[in-house]
Design a protein around this motif. Structure first.
Motif, PDB file in Angstrom:
ATOM      1  N   MET A 110       0.691  -1.140  -0.020  1.00 44.51           N
ATOM      2  CA  MET A 110      -0.030  -0.015   0.142  1.00 44.51           C
ATOM      3  C   MET A 110       0.880   1.321   0.169  1.00 44.51           C
ATOM      4  N   LEU A 111       2.185   1.150   0.010  1.00 50.07           N
ATOM      5  CA  LEU A 111       3.176   2.359  -0.003  1.00 50.07           C
ATOM      6  C   LEU A 111       3.864   2.252  -1.292  1.00 50.07           C
ATOM      7  N   THR A 112       4.181   3.652  -1.786  1.00 49.45           N
ATOM      8  CA  THR A 112       4.632   3.527  -3.003  1.00 49.45           C
ATOM      9  C   THR A 112       6.065   3.406  -2.934  1.00 49.45           C
ATOM     10  N   VAL A 113       7.024   3.157  -3.923  1.00 50.06           N
ATOM     11  CA  VAL A 113       8.222   2.875  -4.076  1.00 50.06           C
ATOM     12  C   VAL A 113       8.891   3.863  -3.117  1.00 50.06           C
ATOM     13  N   ALA A 114       8.769   5.260  -3.229  1.00 48.12           N
ATOM     14  CA  ALA A 114       9.649   6.176  -2.276  1.00 48.12           C
ATOM     15  C   ALA A 114       9.262   5.926  -0.936  1.00 48.12           C
ATOM     16  N   GLN A 115       8.008   5.430  -0.584  1.00 50.78           N
ATOM     17  CA  GLN A 115       7.597   5.431   0.814  1.00 50.78           C
ATOM     18  C   GLN A 115       8.156   4.312   1.469  1.00 50.78           C
ATOM     19  N   ALA A 130      14.428  16.347   3.976  1.00 48.56           N
ATOM     20  CA  ALA A 130      15.692  15.905   4.085  1.00 48.56           C
ATOM     21  C   ALA A 130      15.436  14.332   4.000  1.00 48.56           C
ATOM     22  N   LEU A 131      14.372  13.816   4.365  1.00 48.15           N
ATOM     23  CA  LEU A 131      14.164  12.467   4.149  1.00 48.15           C
ATOM     24  C   LEU A 131      13.854  12.383   2.511  1.00 48.15           C
ATOM     25  N   ASP A 132      12.982  13.106   2.069  1.00 47.76           N
ATOM     26  CA  ASP A 132      12.588  12.899   0.603  1.00 47.76           C
ATOM     27  C   ASP A 132      14.016  13.060  -0.028  1.00 47.76           C
ATOM     28  N   GLU A 133      14.762  14.011   0.100  1.00 47.63           N
ATOM     29  CA  GLU A 133      16.076  13.955  -0.768  1.00 47.63           C
ATOM     30  C   GLU A 133      17.050  12.903  -0.503  1.00 47.63           C
ATOM     31  N   LYS A 134      16.897  12.282   0.573  1.00 44.59           N
ATOM     32  CA  LYS A 134      17.563  11.011   1.058  1.00 44.59           C
ATOM     33  C   LYS A 134      17.369   9.767  -0.098  1.00 44.59           C
ATOM     34  N   VAL A 135      15.884   9.519   0.108  1.00 39.21           N
ATOM     35  CA  VAL A 135      15.226   8.723  -0.805  1.00 39.21           C
ATOM     36  C   VAL A 135      15.698   8.792  -2.043  1.00 39.21           C
ATOM     37  N   LEU A 139      17.299   6.370  -4.536  1.00 35.94           N
ATOM     38  CA  LEU A 139      16.513   5.775  -5.877  1.00 35.94           C
ATOM     39  C   LEU A 139      17.318   6.089  -7.113  1.00 35.94           C
ATOM     40  N   ALA A 140      17.794   7.393  -7.083  1.00 34.84           N
ATOM     41  CA  ALA A 140      18.931   7.823  -8.411  1.00 34.84           C
ATOM     42  C   ALA A 140      19.882   6.509  -8.603  1.00 34.84           C
ATOM     43  N   ASP A 141      20.389   6.297  -7.575  1.00 32.86           N
ATOM     44  CA  ASP A 141      21.501   5.517  -7.385  1.00 32.86           C
ATOM     45  C   ASP A 141      21.207   3.864  -7.923  1.00 32.86           C
ATOM     46  N   PHE A 142      20.063   3.504  -7.508  1.00 28.86           N
ATOM     47  CA  PHE A 142      19.474   2.277  -8.126  1.00 28.86           C
ATOM     48  C   PHE A 142      18.759   2.410  -9.531  1.00 28.86           C
ATOM     49  N   ALA A 143      18.748   3.705 -10.233  1.00 29.73           N
ATOM     50  CA  ALA A 143      18.201   3.991 -11.468  1.00 29.73           C
ATOM     51  C   ALA A 143      16.706   3.668 -11.235  1.00 29.73           C
ATOM     52  N   MET A 144      16.166   3.958 -10.381  1.00 31.72           N
ATOM     53  CA  MET A 144      14.573   3.709 -10.065  1.00 31.72           C
ATOM     54  C   MET A 144      13.964   5.178  -9.833  1.00 31.72           C
ATOM     55  N   LEU A 145      14.574   6.195  -9.842  1.00 30.38           N
ATOM     56  CA  LEU A 145      13.857   7.484  -9.502  1.00 30.38           C
ATOM     57  C   LEU A 145      12.481   7.722 -10.391  1.00 30.38           C
ATOM     58  N   ASP A 146      12.671   7.390 -11.862  1.00 29.42           N
ATOM     59  CA  ASP A 146      11.323   7.699 -12.338  1.00 29.42           C
ATOM     60  C   ASP A 146      10.191   6.649 -11.822  1.00 29.42           C
ATOM     61  N   ARG A 147      10.725   5.774 -10.879  1.00 32.51           N
ATOM     62  CA  ARG A 147       9.601   4.961 -10.575  1.00 32.51           C
ATOM     63  C   ARG A 147       8.998   5.198  -9.098  1.00 32.51           C
ATOM     64  N   ARG A 148       9.522   6.463  -8.557  1.00 32.55           N
ATOM     65  CA  ARG A 148       9.276   6.793  -7.095  1.00 32.55           C
ATOM     66  C   ARG A 148       7.789   6.718  -6.764  1.00 32.55           C
ATOM     67  N   PRO A 152       4.560  -1.214  -5.726  1.00 29.82           N
ATOM     68  CA  PRO A 152       5.417  -2.271  -6.026  1.00 29.82           C
ATOM     69  C   PRO A 152       4.687  -3.313  -6.948  1.00 29.82           C
ATOM     70  N   ASP A 153       3.235  -3.211  -7.155  1.00 27.00           N
ATOM     71  CA  ASP A 153       2.608  -4.265  -7.997  1.00 27.00           C
ATOM     72  C   ASP A 153       2.862  -3.740  -9.540  1.00 27.00           C
ATOM     73  N   GLN A 154       3.383  -2.424  -9.532  1.00 29.13           N
ATOM     74  CA  GLN A 154       3.601  -2.000 -11.079  1.00 29.13           C
ATOM     75  C   GLN A 154       4.817  -2.134 -11.473  1.00 29.13           C
ATOM     76  N   LEU A 155       5.768  -3.120 -10.421  1.00 27.15           N
ATOM     77  CA  LEU A 155       7.119  -2.983 -11.040  1.00 27.15           C
ATOM     78  C   LEU A 155       7.209  -4.574 -11.180  1.00 27.15           C
ATOM     79  N   SER A 156       8.661  -4.811 -11.848  1.00 24.86           N
ATOM     80  CA  SER A 156       8.885  -6.306 -12.266  1.00 24.86           C
ATOM     81  C   SER A 156       9.577  -6.884 -11.008  1.00 24.86           C
ATOM     82  N   GLY A 157       9.729  -8.059 -10.989  1.00 24.05           N
ATOM     83  CA  GLY A 157      10.246  -8.799  -9.789  1.00 24.05           C
ATOM     84  C   GLY A 157      11.753  -8.162  -9.763  1.00 24.05           C
TER      85      GLY A 157
END
Ligand SMILES: Nc1ncnc2c1ncn2[C@@H]1O[C@H](COP(=O)(O)OP(=O)(O)OP(=O)(O)O)[C@@H](O)[C@H]1O
Ligand SMILES: [Mg+2]
Length: 244
Positions: A110-115, A130-135, A139-148, A152-157
């Motif tokens: 029930m939480l988004t990727v960023a949450q 500060a928390l948003d920035e850290k997250v 996510l950018a490090d993991f190349a997942m920022l555009d999916r923030r 979860p059910d919108q992502l591949s395994g």
């Protein structure tokens, strides 16, 4: 200074397991899951634990995570005597020191990727920009920022597992424990996860202990330990035996 240098200082082990034994009560009988495990893991090592089903791999990870009290022996991580922690302190230890990654990702649906990534930090009171920035940095490090803002059910395994690892890293853990993190992924996605864990070990010096069935994973690890019937029967790093 003269005389021999103590072996322990020479190895500089970050994780130290001595005489670890876990016995599960099961009705009228007992199951001996681990028998006299001795293991030293230096900081920043990527250790792969292999072994057949039922050999005790998950039990070992649970003992390291403070999720399972040993029947005998000790487990030290850094300067924390994990086997002595109360349930409350073990929970704090998991929240502040250890990043745990499971086979089934365990993202909160029930939480988004960023949450999801923010969740362990928010438990400790982190809030706001500060928390948003850290997250977002993670996510950018993991190349997942555009999916923030996806769920979860919108992502591949493979993507879910990357988020689970990002979440585990959010607290800046000293130790990552991963139980079959690629068990539900195809080989391409699995290879990506192993590479990611290897990079984290190298770049951030996060000690990583990963359980896997998959022989291909060993190519990414610094060291492989094989369990059989609750005992270590193979260790590619002989030094761990010297200080026993
Ligand atoms: N909660 C429990 N109660 C009783 N026995 C248990 C419990 N958890 C595990 N065991 C037993 O302990 C032994 C080791 O189990 P463990 O889960 O550590 O194996 P594993 O190597 O992780 O296996 P797998 O590869 O199938 O995940 C097995 O014989 C298992 O049946
Ligand atoms: Mg297991």
């Amino acid at each position: 200074m003269s005389g021999p240098v103590p072996l322990r200082a020479e190895i500089g082990s970050f994780v130290e397991v001595v005489g670890l034994e876990v016995i599960y009560p099961l009705g009228s009988r007992h199951i001996q899951a681990l028998t006299g495990i001795d293991l030293q893991v230096p900081q920043g090592q990527f250790l792969c634990v292999r072994g057949k089903s039922g050999s005790g791999k998950s039990t070992l990870l649970h003992a390291l995570a403070g999720l399972r009290k040993p029947t005998a022996g000790r487990v030290r991580v850094g300067d924390i005597e994990v086997h002595e922690l109360s349930a409350r302190h073990a929970a704090l230890y998991r929240r502040r020191v250890v990043g745990i990654v499971f086979q089934f990702f365990n993202l909160l649906p029930m939480l988004t990727v960023a949450q999801n990534v923010a969740f362990p930090l928010s438990l400790d009171g982190a809030r706001g920009a500060a928390l948003d920035e850290k997250v977002d940095e993670l996510l950018a490090d993991f190349a997942m920022l555009d999916r923030r803002d996806n769920y979860p059910d919108q992502l591949s395994g493979g993507e879910m597992q990357r988020i689970a690892i990002a979440r585990a890293l959010a607290i800046h853990p000293d130790l990552i424990l991963a139980d079959e993190p690629t068990g539900n992924l195809d080989s391409a996605a699995g290879n990506q996860i192993w590479l990611l864990l290897q990079e984290l070990c190298r770049k951030r010096r996060v000690t990583t202990i990963m359980v896997t069935h998959d022989a291909d994973a060993t190519a990414y690890a610094d060291r492989v330990v094989v369990l059989e019937d609750g005992e270590i029967v193979e260790d590619t790093d002989d030094r761990s035996w010297d200080s026993v």
